[in-house]
Design an enzyme around this catalytic site. Structure first.
Site, PDB file in Angstrom:
ATOM      1  N   GLU A 140       0.808  -1.225   0.000  1.00 56.07           N
ATOM      2  CA  GLU A 140       0.000   0.000   0.000  1.00 56.07           C
ATOM      3  C   GLU A 140       0.842   1.276   0.000  1.00 56.07           C
ATOM      4  OE1 GLU A 140      -2.667  -0.593   3.285  1.00 56.07           O
ATOM      5  OE2 GLU A 140      -3.234  -2.565   2.498  1.00 56.07           O
ATOM      6  N   LYS A 165       5.952  -1.721   1.216  1.00 51.57           N
ATOM      7  CA  LYS A 165       5.392  -2.015   2.537  1.00 51.57           C
ATOM      8  C   LYS A 165       5.464  -3.500   2.853  1.00 51.57           C
ATOM      9  CE  LYS A 165       1.208  -1.225   5.317  1.00 51.57           C
ATOM     10  NZ  LYS A 165      -0.157  -0.635   5.315  1.00 51.57           N
TER      11      LYS A 165
END
Length: 720
Positions: free
Chosen positions: A465, A576
């Protein structure tokens, strides 16, 4: 290692400890706040399915009335760790029995000394029963007063969800409170009974805080023992919650029998899912802690709820469920407690109407599941949240709009459950429809990219993300491809084994020959950027982003997302969590070791392991094991194992990192334990233990048969 303990009380770690000392029984969970309270505590009890409207986040689990409230006064001085002197302190959670115990030797401001022992549990034998015992050993002669209450004046960090209805005392002495959520109109009833040999007892009809006061004569060295039982029920359980709560209270004769039942049920629970790691006490405890936290959040009698990203242990994510359940938590249940897994998947079946409505509203067919889901399955992802760098500004949250991989994640979990259990009746009745309708969505959402001659998905967010509005995210595209093929295989299987259901779903979902041919075409011509050496580009243009050496930013206490900013992170290759490795883990049969190795070597140094997603490290550990990098695998595993126990990311006070907990189980079983289950139901074991582990034992259940595997450092294993 069964005991999680602390020997000192540190107010600075209060919220973290409240989280890790959470107890529960699959119906509700209660944070580890003190019975007597403490300034700025985040005391909370969350009950599955009890949602109420909330600004920004749409809906949230409503913090239920506080059943713990118990105040002790020594000759009029109120016991509190915020005053007086703590002479001795120990708190321990027995993971084997789900019992939390705290022992304090305390001196009041005026010099009175007493030892106080608080013991509590949420009964796994009776989900509507809560139990608390307080033992006071005074070191003075005088008077001890107890005030036990049901405190209805609870809130969700300032937001009030409850509207009191009635309260009082029944003819048998039971004290009760009836209350109701303000918007969703869910009624909750709590019934309280106090057991003890008090010199005098009184009922205080305090508004919204019905209280029982008991007074005892204190003699130095003579224990005073008080037991508080609370029955609890909601209108989700019955039309008459108070009657149900009272009935469960009456069925409990004493502390000893309730505790014995608790231990007996927990023994059965651990029998099917226990893991033993010999040679590493920290890992042994951490794995049991992870399993425990998922077990106490797992609905055993309710198939209308899911497990939120923070379980029922904190205010984080407001009780909303994500893909975390299906991909990270569900395997534990699928392979050890399939009836729980089935409940969780039923939730996705019951929320199909909301998933269809979301797809339809966006102009697509099929079922597009909500990124954040609550009671109805409607999308409850907040559109805006405070910005990392300036809390006065708002940042746009795009996951609810762009994260389409959630539908494939749900379908994957359905298939995994079916393959593991062989539960054909459930699959025919419910599971197949999920797989088919998510496939229908991905066929509808696919775009023909003429310049490349393939189908793709533009403007999406993958599991990583840090990068939004990307095109052809490899995880999304290839899981969509898998989903489409699974849909076609499912329909073919139904035609053979349940032709009536196959015909029904063809009509209901309009699965015409042309539509099915389109599924086949999209699956065959899906876009994916793969180099000659097997390196998969995470999404279109990823390799053109600025490369980054994460070591240059050490030491740090923030994620790269926070350092670069939400928009800035899109310009770098810092990720991430490793989408591509996650993809290769889930679709393991499609990739050779050499293909995984080249992607592992590329994406590992670019992943924000420490401060990125808590979901990444356990999967990274599994893939590292598959690559034979055992020392590196252990580093990732122990990072995941410490996520909550050591508050690695500094946010454990918000609740348990449930996906990480599920990932820890997977890292041990599928990583170090080497269990590999093939789509046809066959399985094999390839153990790869860390050098300091002497032995690893785990259990799993496949198609009704439970297997016990014991692994050794030399790569051998035995079956018991």
């Amino acid at each position: 290692m069964w005991i999680l303990s602390e020997d000192t009380f540190d107010p600075a770690k209060q919220h973290h400890k409240e989280t890790i000392f959470t107890i529960g029984n699959g119906y509700l969970s209660t944070r580890g706040a003190f019975e007597e309270g403490y300034p700025n505590d985040r005391r909370a009890t969350f009950i599955h399915g009890v949602f109420d409207d909330a600004p920004i986040v749409v809906t949230e689990l409503a913090n239920a009335p506080d059943w713990l409230a118990l105040h002790v006064l020594l000759d009029g001085e109120k016991f509190s760790l915020a005053t007086g002197t703590i002479l001795a302190y120990r708190r321990e959670l027995d993971l084997q029995s789900g019992v939390l115990r705290r022992e304090v030797r305390w001196q009041s401001p005026q010099g009175r000394v007493a030892r106080l022992i608080f013991t509590r549990f949420a009964s796994l034998a009776d989900e509507h029963l809560l139990a608390l015992r307080c033992e006071i050993i005074p070191e003075f002669d005088g008077q001890v007063e107890l005030r036990a209450a049901i405190n209805g004046q609870t809130d969700n960090e300032g937001l009030l969800h409850w509207q009191p209805l009635t309260q009082g005392q029944l003819t048998d002495g039971t004290v009760f409170l009836r209350t109701r959520t303000r918007k969703s109109r869910i009624e909750l009833a709590l019934a309280m009974r106090l057991l003890g040999n008090a010199a005098q007892t009184a009922f205080w009809d305090v508004e919204n805080v019905p209280t029982v006061q008991q007074v005892y004569v204190a003699r130095a060295g003579q224990p005073i023992v008080v037991t508080k039982f609370v029955g609890i029920a909601t209108s989700r359980d019955t039309a008459a919650p108070l009657e149900l709560a009272h009935r469960h209270l009456q069925a409990t004769p004493d502390w000893e029998s309730a505790l014995a039942a608790q231990r007996q049920v927990w023994a059965r629970e651990w029998e099917r899912c226990q893991i033993v790691i010999e040679g590493d006490d920290e890992a042994d405890l951490a794995v049991r802690f992870s399993i425990f936290q998922l077990l106490i959040a797992a609905p055993r009698r309710d198939n209308r709820v899911n497990i939120g990203a923070k379980t029922l242990s904190g205010f984080g994510y407001r009780g909303h469920a994500f893909w975390d359940t299906e991909i990270f938590m569900l395997p534990l249940f699928t392979y050890t407690a399939p009836e729980i897994a089935r409940n969780l998947l039923d939730y996705r079946y019951f929320t199909l109407p909301a998933a269809r409505a979301k797809a339809r509203a966006a102009g697509y067919e099929g079922a597009w599941y909500a990124w954040e889901s609550a009671d109805t399955g409607e999308e409850v992802t907040p559109t805006w949240v405070p910005d990392f760098h300036d809390k006065k500004k708002l940042a746009r949250v795009w996951t609810g709009d762009l994260a389409i991989h959630i539908s494939a994640d749900v379908a994957y979990a359905v298939q995994q459950f079916w393959q593991a259990t062989g539960d054909d009746p459930w699959y025919i009745e419910r599971g197949a429809e999920i797989v088919l309708d998510t496939a229908k969505f991905f066929a509808s959402r696919a775009e023909w990219l003429a310049e490349r001659g393939c189908y793709g998905y533009t403007d999406v967010i993958g599991p990583d993300e840090y990068h939004d509005h990307v095109n052809n995210n490899a995880y999304t595209n290839l899981l969509a491809q898998w989903n489409l093929r699974a849909g076609l295989e499912t329909l073919a299987w139904l035609d053979q084994h349940a032709p009536q259901k196959a015909a029904e779903l063809r009509r209901q979902l309009d699965l015409t020959p042309d539509r099915l041919q389109h599924w086949q075409t999209v699956a065959e011509k899906i876009c994916v950027n793969v180099g000659a050496n097997g390196l998969i580009e995470q999404f279109d243009g990823f390799f053109q982003l600025k490369d980054v050496n994460l070591a240059d930013y050490e030491p740090r206490t923030k994620s790269m997302h926070e350092i670069f900013g939400i928009e800035g992170a899109n310009e770098y290759q810092a990720i991430k969590q490793p989408d591509v490795l996650m993809l290769q883990f889930l679709l393991r049969e499609q990739y050779s070791d050499s293909q995984i190795r080249v992607n592992y070597d590329y994406y590992t140094p670019r992943t924000d392991h420490t401060y990125g997603s808590s979901l990444g490290p356990p999967i990274q550990a599994i893939v590292a094991c598959q690559m034979g990098d055992i020392a590196e695998a252990y580093e990732h595993f122990i990072r995941a194992a410490r996520a909550d126990l050591r508050d690695v990311r500094g946010n454990a006070g918000d609740g348990i990192h449930a996906a990480s907990a599920g990932g820890v189980w997977q890292a041990v079983v599928f990583g170090f334990g080497g269990l590999r289950i093939h789509p046809d139901g066959t399985w094999a074991v390839y153990p790869r233990l860390p050098s300091h582990w002497r032995r690893l034992t785990y259990r799993f259940t496949l198609r009704g048969t439970t297997h016990t595997i014991t692994c050794y450092p030399n790569g051998h294993y035995t079956m018991g």
